[in-house]
Design a protein around this motif. Sequence first.
Motif, short mmCIF file in Angstrom:
data_model
loop_
_atom_site.label_atom_id
_atom_site.label_comp_id
_atom_site.label_asym_id
_atom_site.label_seq_id
_atom_site.Cartn_x
_atom_site.Cartn_y
_atom_site.Cartn_z
N CYS A 94 0.16 -6.58 -6.29
CA CYS A 94 -0.71 -5.46 -6.62
C CYS A 94 -0.86 -5.39 -8.14
CB CYS A 94 -0.14 -4.16 -6.08
SG CYS A 94 1.41 -3.64 -6.88
N ASP A 127 4.81 5.26 2.10
CA ASP A 127 5.31 6.63 2.06
C ASP A 127 5.39 7.22 3.47
OD1 ASP A 127 6.02 9.16 0.75
OD2 ASP A 127 4.04 9.82 1.40
N ARG A 181 0.85 -1.20 0.00
CA ARG A 181 0.00 0.00 0.00
C ARG A 181 0.88 1.25 0.00
NH1 ARG A 181 -4.16 -2.25 4.54
NH2 ARG A 181 -2.21 -3.21 5.19
N PRO A 182 0.96 1.93 -1.14
CA PRO A 182 1.91 3.05 -1.29
C PRO A 182 1.78 4.14 -0.24
CG PRO A 182 1.07 2.40 -3.44
CD PRO A 182 0.26 1.64 -2.42
N GLU A 183 0.55 4.52 0.12
CA GLU A 183 0.39 5.61 1.08
C GLU A 183 1.00 5.25 2.44
OE1 GLU A 183 -1.99 4.33 -0.76
OE2 GLU A 183 -2.64 5.97 -2.10
N GLU A 185 1.77 2.56 -10.41
CA GLU A 185 1.75 3.95 -10.85
C GLU A 185 1.60 4.90 -9.67
OE1 GLU A 185 -1.47 3.80 -13.58
OE2 GLU A 185 -0.35 2.65 -15.09
N THR A 186 0.76 4.53 -8.70
CA THR A 186 0.61 5.35 -7.50
C THR A 186 1.92 5.40 -6.72
OG1 THR A 186 -1.75 4.81 -7.34
CG2 THR A 186 -0.66 5.61 -5.33
N ARG A 204 4.29 7.82 -8.33
CA ARG A 204 3.87 9.20 -8.11
C ARG A 204 4.18 9.65 -6.68
NH1 ARG A 204 -0.49 10.88 -5.68
NH2 ARG A 204 -1.57 8.86 -5.89
N ILE A 205 3.90 8.82 -5.71
CA ILE A 205 4.12 9.17 -4.32
C ILE A 205 5.60 9.30 -4.01
CG2 ILE A 205 3.98 8.20 -1.97
CD1 ILE A 205 1.15 7.35 -2.56
N ASP A 234 -2.13 -0.12 -11.41
CA ASP A 234 -2.50 1.17 -10.83
C ASP A 234 -1.74 1.45 -9.54
OD1 ASP A 234 -3.82 -0.95 -9.62
OD2 ASP A 234 -5.63 0.22 -9.15
N THR A 235 -1.47 0.40 -8.77
CA THR A 235 -0.71 0.58 -7.54
C THR A 235 0.74 0.93 -7.83
OG1 THR A 235 -2.16 -0.94 -6.35
CG2 THR A 235 0.00 -0.50 -5.36
#
Length: 338
Positions: A237, A209, A204-206, A243-244, A247-248, A240-241
């Motif tokens: 994953c 991070d 889970r990227p968030e 890519e997220t 970005r993060i 889309d994950t």
Amino acid sequence: MARALRSLRRTLFAPPLDEVSFARRGFPPLPADSPADALQAVPRAVVCGFEWAMEAGGLPELTHRLELVDAEQRGFAYEGATMACTVLDTARPGHGSRTRELLQGPGRPHVLLAYIGMGFAMARLPRALWKKVLPDLPGQPWHPVMSWLAVDGYGFDLAYFHTRRWVDEQRVPPAYPWLGAPGYFPRAVDQGIGRALWFIHGARPERIDAAVRAFAAQRRPDLWSGVGLAAAFAGGCGADTFETLLRIAGEHRAEVGQGAVFAVRARDLAGFVPPHTAVASRALTGLSVTDAVALADSCAVRGPVAGPVPAYEHWRRAIRARLTPGAAGPADQRAESP
């Protein structure tokens, strides 16, 4: 008697299968039917490889078991087997090198992950014995430059099994003169801690991070590199994950991409690139698997280099520079001040 001793060593050094589950480690729960649940197969494959190597009567028996593992997880089983062989070699010096025999034979395609297995052994051995961990591997083009992955493996083990200390409290490991570069040792450990974050936070990227941001700023580039390696190699994953994640990562996009390139190279070397690794390569580096492998090889630094920065870091630096032309300056500064 010999089998009894092997069983004793297995008990002392390897955690039971249930001990490596995310729930048992106290990691945040995964959403129902999350694809990240597949990540839990990774530590289980490592433990199985370790147990098989401890119990096997010889290399043919061990190889037979390891080759039965699904191709996607087989490298992880070789990690565990290398960990066991390292423990046995260290415990019984002068009885030949099981590790060399494994890696010069059937384990040769998995040598990059095997280094990580050596690091798992280091986490359970006194530092006084670490000088015996790395075998001589004549004719192996990745040796000893990529043996820094053993230090990465050591860092992963610390974070996975002692999360409060090494992740929540952001402890800094003491230096060790691996390949004569003690100042770089903590950086390689951080790369392993970063890899562990991909598992600890269930892809889970968030959450990853937030965990990375808790560390001192100078440690974050190496942490993000480890995250990128784990993401591309282990998956868990969808596109889309990935890519997220990129970005993060923001200013550390090149580090994430560099880790992904290493993952693609390791998968290709082992002879099987799963679909998620191909997807990750495109998302995190903009490259196909073929182009990512070519990039890794064209940036490779095979021999020794002068100065305190190891050839391994020069290799990483070159990949980062190629992924982000004109952005290599900050990476150079970090490498010059390990």
